[in-house]
Design a protein around this motif. Sequence first.
Motif, mmCIF file in Angstrom:
data_model
loop_
_atom_site.group_PDB
_atom_site.id
_atom_site.type_symbol
_atom_site.label_atom_id
_atom_site.label_comp_id
_atom_site.label_asym_id
_atom_site.label_seq_id
_atom_site.Cartn_x
_atom_site.Cartn_y
_atom_site.Cartn_z
ATOM 1 N N ALA A 23 0.836 -1.205 0.000
ATOM 2 C CA ALA A 23 0.000 0.000 0.000
ATOM 3 C C ALA A 23 0.870 1.254 0.000
ATOM 4 C CB ALA A 23 -0.937 -0.006 1.205
ATOM 5 N N GLU A 24 1.939 1.244 0.754
ATOM 6 C CA GLU A 24 2.847 2.396 0.814
ATOM 7 C C GLU A 24 3.497 2.653 -0.543
ATOM 8 O OE1 GLU A 24 7.059 3.692 2.981
ATOM 9 O OE2 GLU A 24 6.079 1.808 3.551
ATOM 10 N N HIS A 25 3.925 1.593 -1.219
ATOM 11 C CA HIS A 25 4.576 1.757 -2.522
ATOM 12 C C HIS A 25 3.569 2.116 -3.610
ATOM 13 C CE1 HIS A 25 8.126 -0.723 -0.894
ATOM 14 N NE2 HIS A 25 8.335 0.564 -0.718
ATOM 15 N N ARG A 26 2.341 1.639 -3.485
ATOM 16 C CA ARG A 26 1.306 2.053 -4.437
ATOM 17 C C ARG A 26 1.044 3.553 -4.305
ATOM 18 N NH1 ARG A 26 -3.320 -2.684 -4.897
ATOM 19 N NH2 ARG A 26 -1.927 -4.247 -5.788
ATOM 20 N N ARG A 27 1.045 4.053 -3.103
ATOM 21 C CA ARG A 27 0.857 5.494 -2.888
ATOM 22 C C ARG A 27 2.024 6.265 -3.488
ATOM 23 N NH1 ARG A 27 -2.933 9.418 -2.029
ATOM 24 N NH2 ARG A 27 -3.993 8.059 -0.580
ATOM 25 N N ALA A 28 3.231 5.779 -3.287
ATOM 26 C CA ALA A 28 4.411 6.447 -3.852
ATOM 27 C C ALA A 28 4.366 6.434 -5.382
ATOM 28 C CB ALA A 28 5.689 5.782 -3.342
ATOM 29 N N LEU A 29 3.936 5.310 -5.962
ATOM 30 C CA LEU A 29 3.806 5.223 -7.416
ATOM 31 C C LEU A 29 2.747 6.203 -7.912
ATOM 32 C CD1 LEU A 29 4.669 3.721 -10.024
ATOM 33 C CD2 LEU A 29 2.766 2.134 -9.581
ATOM 34 N N TYR A 30 1.624 6.262 -7.220
ATOM 35 C CA TYR A 30 0.568 7.215 -7.568
ATOM 36 C C TYR A 30 1.097 8.649 -7.535
ATOM 37 C CZ TYR A 30 -3.471 10.270 -6.895
ATOM 38 O OH TYR A 30 -4.375 11.301 -6.995
ATOM 39 N N ASP A 31 1.772 9.011 -6.458
ATOM 40 C CA ASP A 31 2.295 10.379 -6.326
ATOM 41 C C ASP A 31 3.268 10.714 -7.456
ATOM 42 O OD1 ASP A 31 0.772 10.781 -4.016
ATOM 43 O OD2 ASP A 31 2.448 10.317 -2.663
ATOM 44 N N LEU A 32 4.157 9.779 -7.780
ATOM 45 C CA LEU A 32 5.115 9.995 -8.866
ATOM 46 C C LEU A 32 4.391 10.098 -10.200
ATOM 47 C CD1 LEU A 32 8.046 10.173 -9.882
ATOM 48 C CD2 LEU A 32 8.069 7.656 -9.927
ATOM 49 N N ASN A 33 3.455 9.203 -10.456
ATOM 50 C CA ASN A 33 2.712 9.223 -11.713
ATOM 51 C C ASN A 33 1.929 10.521 -11.846
ATOM 52 O OD1 ASN A 33 1.162 8.576 -14.026
ATOM 53 N ND2 ASN A 33 0.958 6.469 -13.392
ATOM 54 N N LYS A 34 1.284 10.961 -10.777
ATOM 55 C CA LYS A 34 0.508 12.206 -10.813
ATOM 56 C C LYS A 34 1.411 13.399 -11.128
ATOM 57 C CE LYS A 34 -2.717 14.978 -8.123
ATOM 58 N NZ LYS A 34 -3.466 15.095 -6.859
ATOM 59 N N THR A 35 2.566 13.458 -10.497
ATOM 60 C CA THR A 35 3.507 14.553 -10.742
ATOM 61 C C THR A 35 3.975 14.549 -12.197
ATOM 62 O OG1 THR A 35 4.253 14.563 -8.448
ATOM 63 C CG2 THR A 35 5.735 15.548 -10.071
ATOM 64 N N CYS A 36 4.363 13.382 -12.695
ATOM 65 C CA CYS A 36 4.865 13.288 -14.066
ATOM 66 C C CYS A 36 3.758 13.521 -15.096
ATOM 67 C CB CYS A 36 5.520 11.933 -14.295
ATOM 68 S SG CYS A 36 7.032 11.689 -13.335
ATOM 69 N N ALA A 37 2.555 13.059 -14.809
ATOM 70 C CA ALA A 37 1.438 13.205 -15.755
ATOM 71 C C ALA A 37 1.016 14.657 -15.938
ATOM 72 C CB ALA A 37 0.244 12.365 -15.304
ATOM 73 N N ALA A 38 1.369 15.497 -14.979
ATOM 74 C CA ALA A 38 1.007 16.920 -15.095
ATOM 75 C C ALA A 38 1.648 17.560 -16.330
ATOM 76 C CB ALA A 38 1.418 17.664 -13.832
ATOM 77 N N ASP A 39 2.715 16.944 -16.858
ATOM 78 C CA ASP A 39 3.400 17.476 -18.041
ATOM 79 C C ASP A 39 2.794 16.992 -19.351
ATOM 80 O OD1 ASP A 39 5.154 18.867 -16.423
ATOM 81 O OD2 ASP A 39 6.668 17.282 -16.448
ATOM 82 N N ILE A 40 1.829 16.086 -19.299
ATOM 83 C CA ILE A 40 1.204 15.580 -20.517
ATOM 84 C C ILE A 40 0.212 16.633 -21.022
ATOM 85 C CG2 ILE A 40 -0.265 13.794 -21.526
ATOM 86 C CD1 ILE A 40 0.825 11.884 -19.352
ATOM 87 N N PRO A 41 0.392 17.095 -22.261
ATOM 88 C CA PRO A 41 -0.526 18.113 -22.779
ATOM 89 C C PRO A 41 -1.976 17.647 -22.719
ATOM 90 C CG PRO A 41 1.354 17.834 -24.238
ATOM 91 C CD PRO A 41 1.418 16.721 -23.219
ATOM 92 N N GLU A 42 -2.831 18.540 -22.289
ATOM 93 C CA GLU A 42 -4.270 18.303 -22.221
ATOM 94 C C GLU A 42 -4.633 17.052 -21.419
ATOM 95 O OE1 GLU A 42 -6.375 18.856 -25.941
ATOM 96 O OE2 GLU A 42 -4.772 20.153 -26.667
ATOM 97 N N ARG A 43 -3.814 16.699 -20.439
ATOM 98 C CA ARG A 43 -4.053 15.503 -19.623
ATOM 99 C C ARG A 43 -5.348 15.632 -18.836
ATOM 100 N NH1 ARG A 43 -5.789 12.189 -16.795
ATOM 101 N NH2 ARG A 43 -4.757 10.578 -15.624
ATOM 102 N N GLY A 44 -5.652 16.841 -18.392
ATOM 103 C CA GLY A 44 -6.852 17.019 -17.582
ATOM 104 C C GLY A 44 -6.601 16.589 -16.145
ATOM 105 N N GLU A 45 -7.683 16.482 -15.412
ATOM 106 C CA GLU A 45 -7.610 16.117 -13.998
ATOM 107 C C GLU A 45 -7.077 14.691 -13.848
ATOM 108 O OE1 GLU A 45 -7.973 17.283 -10.094
ATOM 109 O OE2 GLU A 45 -8.507 18.496 -11.835
#
Length: 177
Positions: free
Chosen positions: A44-66
């Motif tokens: 569960a801890e590593h899934r949260r870390a993966l989520y946080d990293l993915n969310k941060t990196c996905a913010a750079d995807i054009p028109e990614r949205g919420e």
Amino acid sequence: MAVEWVRLKLDLDAFDDARFEPYLRSCRQTGVEFTTMAAVGDTAEHRRALYDLNKTCAADIPERGEFYTYDEYVAQRVETPTFDPRGVVLALDGESWIGMATTSIQPEGHAFSEMTGLLASHRGKGISLAMKLLAIRFARSQDARLLRTIHHPANTAAIGMNRRLGFVDDGPHVSTV
């Protein structure tokens, strides 16, 4: 306005690993280490870390949205039949998770590059390319013969990296609103 997403594929049988091995060595020489979600533990801890990293990196995807909520992410990206923690390559700088490349094996037998992301502070050093090489090796280890991916057309860095690896167009582009 509709966007024509870029669909790409890589022939894994024809891919030449040796051409890109120097990227792995170079990254390791600078202290970047690579592992997988399976190796660190699908907790569960590593899934949260993966989520946080993915969310941060996905913010750079054009028109990614919420981005997904954590619960949506786990339900739609992790607790699925195609999720395999061995297919989640992680780049580490010390104890910090700085990059990820998630690859799934689809029921049709091909692999799909779900997301390759790297924190902005670590870009331009070949780390994404090294992670993608390890993702390709995972796909091959699962007997996949094709690796597919899809990108927003304005995500030129990701498209360029994939083309450098040998990805080619995979049929008509996908239109979305």
